[in-house]
Structures are given as C-alpha cells and as structure tokens.
Design an enzyme around this catalytic site. Structure first.
Site, short mmCIF file in Angstrom:
data_model
loop_
_atom_site.label_atom_id
_atom_site.label_comp_id
_atom_site.label_asym_id
_atom_site.label_seq_id
_atom_site.Cartn_x
_atom_site.Cartn_y
_atom_site.Cartn_z
N ASP A 187 -0.35 5.02 2.02
CA ASP A 187 -1.22 4.95 3.19
C ASP A 187 -1.02 6.18 4.06
OD1 ASP A 187 -1.92 2.56 2.18
OD2 ASP A 187 -1.03 1.34 3.76
N GLU A 195 -0.12 9.20 3.20
CA GLU A 195 -0.75 10.41 2.65
C GLU A 195 -2.27 10.34 2.85
OE1 GLU A 195 1.74 11.70 -1.24
OE2 GLU A 195 1.19 9.60 -1.13
N TYR A 196 -2.82 9.13 2.66
CA TYR A 196 -4.25 8.96 2.84
C TYR A 196 -4.63 9.27 4.30
CZ TYR A 196 -8.77 6.65 3.17
OH TYR A 196 -10.09 6.38 3.42
N ASP A 197 -3.84 8.73 5.23
CA ASP A 197 -4.13 8.95 6.65
C ASP A 197 -4.09 10.43 6.98
OD1 ASP A 197 -4.45 6.31 6.99
OD2 ASP A 197 -2.47 5.94 7.85
N SER A 228 3.99 2.12 19.07
CA SER A 228 4.79 1.74 17.92
C SER A 228 6.18 1.34 18.44
CB SER A 228 4.87 2.95 17.00
OG SER A 228 5.56 2.60 15.86
N LEU A 229 7.13 1.19 17.55
CA LEU A 229 8.48 0.82 17.98
C LEU A 229 9.48 1.82 17.43
CD1 LEU A 229 8.34 -3.00 17.14
CD2 LEU A 229 8.46 -2.01 19.43
N GLU A 277 12.33 -11.49 17.77
CA GLU A 277 11.15 -11.87 16.98
C GLU A 277 11.28 -11.31 15.58
OE1 GLU A 277 7.66 -10.33 18.92
OE2 GLU A 277 8.35 -10.94 20.90
N LYS A 280 10.13 -9.08 12.57
CA LYS A 280 9.25 -7.91 12.46
C LYS A 280 8.33 -8.14 11.26
CE LYS A 280 8.91 -2.93 12.48
NZ LYS A 280 7.76 -2.91 11.60
N ASP A 301 5.51 -7.74 8.51
CA ASP A 301 5.08 -6.59 7.71
C ASP A 301 3.61 -6.76 7.35
OD1 ASP A 301 5.35 -4.23 6.48
OD2 ASP A 301 6.51 -4.95 4.77
N ARG A 303 -5.14 -1.00 14.32
CA ARG A 303 -4.34 -0.10 15.14
C ARG A 303 -4.90 1.32 15.09
NH1 ARG A 303 0.04 3.12 14.71
NH2 ARG A 303 1.32 3.13 16.56
N GLU A 337 -0.06 -9.23 14.55
CA GLU A 337 -0.07 -8.71 13.20
C GLU A 337 -0.88 -9.63 12.30
OE1 GLU A 337 1.80 -5.98 13.41
OE2 GLU A 337 2.36 -5.41 11.37
N LYS A 339 15.77 -2.80 11.69
CA LYS A 339 15.29 -2.93 10.31
C LYS A 339 16.34 -3.58 9.41
CE LYS A 339 11.83 -1.10 9.12
NZ LYS A 339 10.91 -0.01 9.15
N CYS A 364 13.00 17.88 -27.37
CA CYS A 364 11.93 17.47 -26.44
C CYS A 364 11.13 16.33 -27.08
CB CYS A 364 11.03 18.66 -26.15
SG CYS A 364 9.53 18.24 -25.28
N CYS A 400 7.24 17.98 -27.80
CA CYS A 400 6.96 19.03 -28.80
C CYS A 400 8.08 19.12 -29.83
CB CYS A 400 6.74 20.37 -28.11
SG CYS A 400 8.27 21.04 -27.42
N CYS A 456 13.61 21.48 -22.17
CA CYS A 456 12.93 21.82 -23.42
C CYS A 456 12.86 23.35 -23.47
CB CYS A 456 11.52 21.22 -23.39
SG CYS A 456 10.43 21.91 -24.62
N CYS A 493 5.34 24.34 -24.62
CA CYS A 493 5.34 22.89 -24.78
C CYS A 493 4.12 22.30 -24.07
CB CYS A 493 6.62 22.32 -24.19
SG CYS A 493 6.65 20.53 -24.13
#
Ligand code: IVH
Length: 703
Positions: A49, A51-53, A98-99, A132, A134, A136, A155, A192, A333, A433, A436, A451, A456
């Site tokens: 997520d 990387e996508y963001d 965020s926290l 509380e 946390k 996910d 969010r 959440e 955590k 290898c 090959c 190798c 190769c």
C-alpha cells in the site's frame, strides 16, 4: 529535479511541463492503472500500500503543478480500476492524525515519563491512561449532522479522504442515526473499519471456490471491500465492523475523559472495542498491554498492539499535538508474531549479479495477518549456522511489512519429521547454477555463491528487468512476463538488444497485440534519452543503486570523466568507499561492458546534460546539516533527499547525536523516539519545505 530557483512554498501552479514531466505523468498513470487492475479486478496486488500511495502522490503532485496535464481519465480522478465513477475526495474537518509508536516497554515508559514531565508531574504513575486495542484496519471518519450520518471518509493522506459514504452505510455497526436525545449539530466520529477473522476466513474460502486469489490479510480485505465501486458485493460490506475510538467534534461539555467519551459513543449506538480499560499509571498500562498480547490470538479481530491515551481530556489539550501525532497518545506495538511451520524445500534463486540465493519453501502459515510460504535464507552460511534441514519444524517471524525471516529450527521436533518420511538431510551449497548449469563459485571473503556464466539467461532476465525499472531507464510496460518472452525467444541476448527491437520482432510474440507492441516501442524510444544516474543504475553495477549513482554523477558530471577515473578518485568521494570504487572500476574495465556501452550509444542512447552544480549556482544553505527521513512522507523519499542534498545537506539512515533534524511523516516509529531521547529537532514536511524554500530563495538570489 533541481527545484533550486523555484520557490517551492509557493504552490500556485504556473510551470509548464517539460517533455520529461509529461512522460513521467504518462508512465505513472499507466503504472497506477495497472496496479489498480491488479488490486481491484484481480485481487492480486504486486506492491505494498505504501508503494502504491507513493506513486499516486507523485502523480497528484505533478498534476497539481501542471494543470495543463489534466485528464479526466487519470487514475487520480478515481479510486479503483473503473474510470469516471470513482469516489470523490473531501477534506477532513480537522487532520486525521496518526500515532507515535513504542516498540517495547522501555519506549512505553519513556512516553509516560515525557507526558508526566510535560504536565509537571513527578510520577508517571499519577497519570490515568485509557487502554485500547490497536485495531488493524482502515481509519475512517464519520460525520453526523444533527444525529444523521451524512458523510464517511477514509483517512486518505490525513487531510483529505475518499468519500465512501455509500459503502459505509451498509456496515451494520454504523448507525444511520445516533441514539442521542440531543445530538450535536456536527459530530465527527473516528474509528477503524475491520474485518473480523471469522468473516475473513469464510470470504477467502468462497474466493478460492470461485478461483479468485484470496486476500492477504483482513486489513487488505477490509480496505478492498470499502473501496468497491462496481458490482458491489454487499455481503462483503455487511461483514465489516466499525469500531469507534474518538469523537473529534461534537463532544458535550460534561464528558471529560476518553473513557467517558467511549461510553458516550456506546450510548449513541456505536460499537466500541469491549476490551478498552482504564489504567491507573504506567505499570497498569504495561500490564494491560501484556494481557492483550496474551489474548491476541483469541480476539475476534486482528490487533497489532495497544493504544494508550491520557484519559483526562483537559490534560490531552494541555499536551497538544505534534504535526503528525498527538503528544497524549501512543501505539504500543506487539513484538513480531512468530509461527511454527515446516521447511518443505530449499530452492536456489539466481539474482541479477548471478548470486545464488537459497529460498525456504514453507508449508503456508499465517503470521501477523499474512500467509507466508517463502522466506529468504540469505546464504549458505545462514543455513549452516541455523542447521536447517528440509523437513525441519521451524519458527518464522514477520515484523510489519518486513520480509519473513526464519528464526530457528525446532531441533526438539525432528522426530516428527522423520516419522513423516523426511530424511532431514543437509543441503550442500550449490556447485552449479540451477538455470544454466554453469559451475558456481564462491569468491574469497564473500558469503555469496555465484553463477560464473555471464550470459546466464536468469541473469539476463533479471538485468533486463532491472534496466527497465523505475529508477533506471523506466521502460513502461516492460514487465516480468515480457522480459521472459524476449529472452526465451532469443530477441534479447544482451542488454543493449532492447534498443534494437523492432515492431515486427514484437508482433510475433504470443499475446502481443499491435497496440501493445507500438506502446512498448514508444516506451523504449522514450528511454533512449536518459540521465547519467539512471544509466549507471540501469547497468546493474554491483553496489551502485540510486544514492551511489547520484554521488558518481554529481562528482564526475559525464560518463567520459567517470570512465577515465582512477579507483582512488572514486573511493575518495564522500559516501563511496573502496569496495564500491573497486566494483565500478572493474565493471568499466571489462571489455564486454565497454562494448555494451558503445552499442547502447550506437542504438541512440543519449545522456541528458546534468543540471548546474550547487557550487556553480550559489552557496549551500543547508551545508553540513544532517537529516534523517522517517515514516510515510507525502512525496517520494528520493525527491526530498535530492532537494536536501542540492541545498548542501546530507541524509542518513539512522538517528545519532550528529543528526540535526529528523523529518517525520506518518507512522514514524522508533526514529522519532530516538530523536526525542537525544534532543534532536523533529520537523514535519511543511517545516522541511520552508527550510528548503528559504534555501531555494537564497540560492536563486545568489545565482
Ligand atoms: S486514535 C489522534 N485509537 O492506528 C489519535 N487509533 O498507527 C488518532 N488505530 O491512524 C488515532 N486502533 O487508524 C486510535 N484504538 C485506536 C486505534 C487507532 C487503531 C489506527 C488509526 C491510526 C493508526 C496509527
């Protein structure tokens, strides 16, 4: 990006895009559309997520800067694969913070100590915390107007979220009306959306039955369900659960504590985690955390830690917020979850540089919400050190997004393996290898076996994939499957062949239509104009990634200068040592590599002129300042790094007394804790931006 004369604090779009900007926008749109399709239609995401963001953020940034590039079909205009009907976005009434994280008891106690000190209390045991779980899942804001649900937002980036109201209305634990005698005009309720584990299992079962790829974990499944646009699976929405944990706006005066607030939310008909509890002092908080850790496996929903909030709302207000997270709350955590599974096989993979890496094939097992079936074993020494044998019961662990690791073998359970017919043999290091079959060697002083065949096919495929990757020549559309096809069809025998491909060559490939072939040829053509760092990355020289490539390019300016450089000169560059220098010199000494470079140029590869050096442009206002970047930032890290470096600063990976600033994005983690301990100043992106724009001003004033 030089950005030097641009006052980046000025956000009025006024620039005209260069050809490069256009190409980047196109490439990003295609890439995002591909990932959307993988995620929403095939439910088979290839990237995290985060990387996508980062891709989306980069595109949004470019589109905001260059309004002329607006395109109603851009993936930024929608969420999910189908165009035009995506969710709209809307600003949050106040930022969704965020926290900060505490990774262990010590960090938790440090947090309580800071709170006590800030409040002028002697003893952290005088503070009451609301404890509380946390959760996910996906953070959500619900807006109730006079007691009626009017809007629900994801969010998003914390300031703006996607409007998923319609989907949220189907979740049974989200009341359409609050059960309040006198509801506030506006109530902003945050919490959440989670998918309970039982529902997650049956959802995946029914997906498997329909030959669909199961979801990785309940969090992804919940987020995916919420963002359904087309052919909405209502059952999937009804399985979701909303757990409320904050009332951002609309609190009646009589409610003065977090616990009181949770009780009020319950009265209003919202679902609050039944596990919440008041903890008198930090010892009680730590005990609550330990209790939740024990109960973790038997809870109906996935949790990844506990959250502690100073219970007294007046004290919360006194403590206030930092840019990204409140000072009055912390996420404590859980340690990485471990699981027991069986090492079913050890396979050897061939890497880009011919490295033969052992990979553990595991009996699939769920750990930290993900089904794991492979884990890297790094090298032969590691297998021997851990005395791993095929058939062993092994402990594996996964921390956050990190690749799963094999912790150890359960030697005490070898009997069972033998009973099951495993022979528990040691796997000797590979002598050949696996692709090959050329001999494999282990160089002196190295842990890695390689190798020896430079041609190769496995290496060529990996090299080609690397050459096409985003930080290298960025050839859009040249993905893994196509690379395999090109190499297997003999169309690419060495890297430079990619620039000799003709339309006719491609059209002969299986499942390659004329449109895709033309697109690929166009993408290859665009990649012919590149920069020195990109080329250096693309060549796949060992130890040369983005940072080193940029250091080399900044120092030598042209490829010719670099080719003529002595090892000692390269090794003298700050940030580059003798090992990297050796690798660079060796690479360019190799006649076949020189031939490749010459051929690349013959085939039209052009290196663009580098931007003027900071020295030429003026003084360096961030000279000698050391920065550490942490957490999720709104722009790609390499971009910040470049700008800091252009202004004379340095970016390092870990916080120490030498660090001048830590730049914290969302979910920053332990680096921020460390920074606080050492008294290092913490900046948010805005402050960094203002430092940089001052830098930009000064540089341009002097230019
Ligand atoms: S309170 C200002 N309480 O964790 C405080 N957040 O890592 C805002 N989360 O963005 C959040 N359980 O999406 C809070 N009991 C809980 C939570 C919780 C999960 C999520 C939330 C937040 C993220 C931070």
């Amino acid at each position: 990006m030089t950005g030097r004369s641009r006052k980046t604090s000025d956000t009025t779009p006024r620039d005209e895009p260069t050809a490069r900007d256009r190409a980047r926008v196109e490439a990003l749109r295609a890439e995002i559309a591909r990932h959307d399709a993988l995620y929403y239609q095939q439910d088979a995401p290839e990237i995290s997520d985060a990387e996508y963001d980062a891709l989306r953020r980069e595109l949004i940034e470019l589109e905001t800067r260059f309004p002329s590039l607006f395109d109603p079909d851009s993936p930024t205009q929608r969420v999910g694969a189908p165009p035009a009907e995506g969710f709209t976005t809307a600003p949050h009434r106040s930022p969704m913070l965020s926290l900060d994280n505490a990774m262990n008891e010590e960090e938790m106690r440090a947090f309580a100590g800071r709170v006590a000190r800030t409040l002028g209390l002697e003893d952290p045991d005088e503070i009451d915390f609301a404890g509380e779980p946390k959760l996910d899942g996906s953070g959500i804001e619900l807006i109730y107007e006079n007691g009626s649900l009017v809007q629900g937002l994801t969010r998003g980036d914390g300031r703006t979220g996607e409007d998923v109201t319609t989907n949220l209305r189907e979740i049974p634990s989200i009341p359409a009306k609050l059960k309040a005698r006198k509801a506030p005009r506006i109530a902003s309720i945050r919490g959440e959306v989670v998918l309970p584990l039982a529902a997650f299992e049956s959802l995946n079962e029914s997906r498997r039955a329909r030959d669909l790829k199961p979801f990785e974990n309940p969090r992804n499944a919940a987020a995916g369900s919420l963002r359904q646009i087309h052919d909405i699976d209502h059952e999937r929405l009804r399985c979701l659960e909303f757990r409320a944990y904050a009332l951002e706006e609309g609190r009646p005066r009589r409610v003065r504590t977090q616990m009181g607030l949770l009780a009020l939310l319950r009265e209003w008909g919202l679902f609050v985690s039944p596990e919440v509890d008041l903890c008198h002092g930090v010892d009680a908080a730590v005990a609550y955390h330990d209790r939740m850790l024990e109960r973790r496996g038997s809870l109906p929903v996935e949790i990844d830690g506990t959250v502690f909030k100073v219970d007294d709302l007046a004290l919360q207000a006194k403590l206030g917020n930092l840019a990204r997270a409140p000072r009055w709350a912390i996420a404590f955590k859980f340690p990485p979850e471990q699981a027991l599974t069986i090492l079913e096989d050890i396979e050897i993979q061939v890497g880009r540089t011919g490295a033969l890496t052992p990979v553990a094939r595991l009996r699939p097992v769920r750990v930290s919400g993900v089904t794991v079936s492979n884990a890297s074993l790094h090298n032969q020494d590691e297998i021997e050190r851990k005395d791993l044998r095929v058939g062993d019961r092994i402990m594996i662990q996964r921390a956050g997004d990190v690749i799963p690791q094999v912790v150890r073998a359960r030697i005490d359970r070898r009997r069972e393996a033998l009973d099951e017919g495993f022979r528990l043999e040691r796997r000797p290091s590979p002598t050949h290898c696996p692709v090959c079959h050329a001999p494999a060697v282990r160089l002196e002083g190295e842990a890695i076996i390689r190798c020896t065949n430079l041609d190769c096919p496995a290496q060529l495929k990996n090299n080609l994939r690397h050459l096409a990757s985003r930080d290298a020549l960025d050839i859009d559309g040249l993905g893994e499957k196509l690379v395999d096809q090109l190499v297997e069809a003999g169309l690419v025998v060495r890297l430079s062949d990619i620039f000799a491909l003709r339309l006719e060559d491609l059209e002969g490939l299986e499942r390659m239509g004329p449109r895709s072939a033309a697109n690929l040829i166009a993408a290859i053509d665009r990649a012919r104009r590149t920069t020195l760092p990109r080329l250096l990355i693309a060549l796949g020289i060992r130890h040369v990634g983005q940072t080193v490539a940029e250091l080399l390019a900044n120092h030598f300016r042209t490829l010719e200068n670099l080719l003529a450089a002595k090892k000692s000169e390269i090794a003298a560059i700050e940030g580059i040592g003798p090992i990297i220098a050796e690798s660079v010199v060796r690479f360019f000494e190799e006649p076949s590599n020189r031939d490749e470079l010459a051929r690349l140029r013959e085939l039209g590869l052009r290196i663009e002129e580098p931007p003027p050096q900071p020295e030429e442009a003026g003084p360096k206002p961030l000279e000698n300042l050391v920065f550490v970047l942490t957490g999720t930032l709104s722009r790609p890290r390499p971009e910040w790094k470049k700008r800091i470096e252009a202004a004379g600063g340095r970016v390092t990976g870990s916080v120490s007394r030498k660090t001048n600033y830590v730049v914290a994005g969302t979910d920053p983690g332990s680096k921020v804790t460390k920074a606080r301990e050492l008294g290092v100043e913490i900046l948010d992106e805005e402050r960094l931006e203002s430092l940089l724009s001052k830098a930009d001003d000064r540089v341009s004033d002097n230019a």
